[in-house]
Design a protein around this motif. Structure first.
Motif, PDB file in Angstrom:
ATOM      1  N   PHE A 118      34.292  52.333  39.351  1.00  0.00           N
ATOM      2  CA  PHE A 118      34.229  51.633  38.075  1.00  0.00           C
ATOM      3  C   PHE A 118      35.588  51.029  37.747  1.00  0.00           C
ATOM      4  N   MET A 119      35.564  49.836  37.176  1.00  0.00           N
ATOM      5  CA  MET A 119      36.785  49.172  36.737  1.00  0.00           C
ATOM      6  C   MET A 119      37.296  49.882  35.488  1.00  0.00           C
ATOM      7  N   PRO A 120      38.568  50.267  35.472  1.00  0.00           N
ATOM      8  CA  PRO A 120      39.089  50.908  34.263  1.00  0.00           C
ATOM      9  C   PRO A 120      39.262  49.889  33.134  1.00  0.00           C
ATOM     10  N   ASP A 121      39.486  50.391  31.953  1.00  0.00           N
ATOM     11  CA  ASP A 121      39.715  49.544  30.778  1.00  0.00           C
ATOM     12  C   ASP A 121      41.144  49.002  30.852  1.00  0.00           C
ATOM     13  N   LEU A 122      41.280  47.752  31.312  1.00  0.00           N
ATOM     14  CA  LEU A 122      42.614  47.187  31.483  1.00  0.00           C
ATOM     15  C   LEU A 122      43.346  47.000  30.166  1.00  0.00           C
ATOM     16  N   SER A 123      42.629  46.826  29.078  1.00  0.00           N
ATOM     17  CA  SER A 123      43.330  46.698  27.795  1.00  0.00           C
ATOM     18  C   SER A 123      44.053  48.004  27.458  1.00  0.00           C
ATOM     19  N   PRO A 162      47.534  41.152  26.383  1.00  0.00           N
ATOM     20  CA  PRO A 162      47.384  39.737  25.997  1.00  0.00           C
ATOM     21  C   PRO A 162      48.062  38.784  26.995  1.00  0.00           C
ATOM     22  N   GLN A 163      49.210  39.163  27.510  1.00  0.00           N
ATOM     23  CA  GLN A 163      49.910  38.344  28.518  1.00  0.00           C
ATOM     24  C   GLN A 163      49.053  38.232  29.779  1.00  0.00           C
ATOM     25  N   LYS A 186      45.741  38.672  29.984  1.00  0.00           N
ATOM     26  CA  LYS A 186      44.513  37.940  29.664  1.00  0.00           C
ATOM     27  C   LYS A 186      44.767  36.425  29.667  1.00  0.00           C
ATOM     28  N   SER A 187      45.872  35.992  29.080  1.00  0.00           N
ATOM     29  CA  SER A 187      46.215  34.562  29.063  1.00  0.00           C
ATOM     30  C   SER A 187      46.408  34.029  30.470  1.00  0.00           C
ATOM     31  N   ALA A 188      47.086  34.788  31.303  1.00  0.00           N
ATOM     32  CA  ALA A 188      47.324  34.358  32.686  1.00  0.00           C
ATOM     33  C   ALA A 188      46.022  34.263  33.467  1.00  0.00           C
ATOM     34  N   VAL A 189      45.119  35.207  33.261  1.00  0.00           N
ATOM     35  CA  VAL A 189      43.830  35.192  33.956  1.00  0.00           C
ATOM     36  C   VAL A 189      42.993  34.002  33.485  1.00  0.00           C
ATOM     37  N   LEU A 210      55.675  40.763  34.344  1.00  0.00           N
ATOM     38  CA  LEU A 210      54.440  41.500  34.591  1.00  0.00           C
ATOM     39  C   LEU A 210      53.792  41.028  35.883  1.00  0.00           C
ATOM     40  N   VAL A 211      53.385  41.982  36.702  1.00  0.00           N
ATOM     41  CA  VAL A 211      52.636  41.683  37.921  1.00  0.00           C
ATOM     42  C   VAL A 211      51.364  42.520  37.900  1.00  0.00           C
ATOM     43  N   VAL A 212      50.222  41.844  38.095  1.00  0.00           N
ATOM     44  CA  VAL A 212      48.935  42.541  38.153  1.00  0.00           C
ATOM     45  C   VAL A 212      48.126  41.935  39.292  1.00  0.00           C
ATOM     46  N   HIS A 213      47.605  42.798  40.157  1.00  0.00           N
ATOM     47  CA  HIS A 213      46.683  42.393  41.219  1.00  0.00           C
ATOM     48  C   HIS A 213      45.426  43.227  41.028  1.00  0.00           C
ATOM     49  N   SER A 214      44.275  42.568  40.993  1.00  0.00           N
ATOM     50  CA  SER A 214      43.027  43.284  40.794  1.00  0.00           C
ATOM     51  C   SER A 214      41.936  42.630  41.621  1.00  0.00           C
TER      52      SER A 214
END
Length: 169
Positions: free
Chosen positions: A99-104, A112-113, A115-118, A138-142
């Motif tokens: 299951f995908m965790p709650d990224l918020s 918010p940063q 979400k805007s980038a996505v 910020l670096v996020v890979h999903s």
């Protein structure tokens, strides 16, 4: 089912799950203190993964004592690893599971940063696919699909001395 509908249903689903005794998802906030272990979850501190040193001696291994890793496995099987610096703040998070965790919740004030980038990324291409947000702060890979989700998020400026992005896995 649309994302808006799913987002609208999540709070109600969490309320029902709590009433039925099912643990809510793990909560952590990037840049803040590690999460409290949710009911029904199992948490443990694990040793940072050793990296081979860059010398020619293959048996040389270096481990940074600049951080600890707290691993929490939810009752649903999703594993969240928090990388905690000596200052007590989370500088990196990884997740894997059905299951995908709650990224918020995981990203906290950085959500918010993210979400805007996505949204900007998705406006440039059709369909879905892996997410790669690579900004200076910020670096996020999903990525993943139903039943198998994986991801990583970290704060480049908060990485302890001697720790690289490769250590967050």
């Amino acid at each position: 089912m649309s994302i808006r509908l799913i987002r609208a249903l999540v709070p109600a689903a969490l309320a029902v799950a709590t009433t039925l005794g099912v643990a809510p998802p793990a909560r952590a906030a990037l840049g803040g203190a590690p999460m409290a272990t949710p009911s029904g979850a199992v948490a443990k501190t694990v040793s940072p993964v050793a990296r081979a040193a860059s010398s020619t001696n293959a048996s040389s291994v270096s481990v940074s004592a600049n951080y600890t890793v707290k691993e929490t496995t939810s009752s649903s099987g999703t594993v969240v690893r928090e990388y905690v610096g000596t200052d007590g703040n989370v500088f990196g998070i990884t997740w894997r599971g059905p299951f995908m965790p709650d990224l918020s919740a995981l990203l906290g004030t950085y959500f918010p940063q993210y979400k805007s980038a996505v949204e900007a990324q998705r406006s440039q291409r059709k369909g879905r696919g892996p997410v790669a947000v690579e900004q200076s702060g910020l670096v996020v890979h999903s990525l993943g699909h139903m039943g198998a989700f994986f991801g990583q998020a970290y704060l480049p400026a908060a990485l302890p001395s001697g720790v690289s992005a490769d250590d967050i896995r």
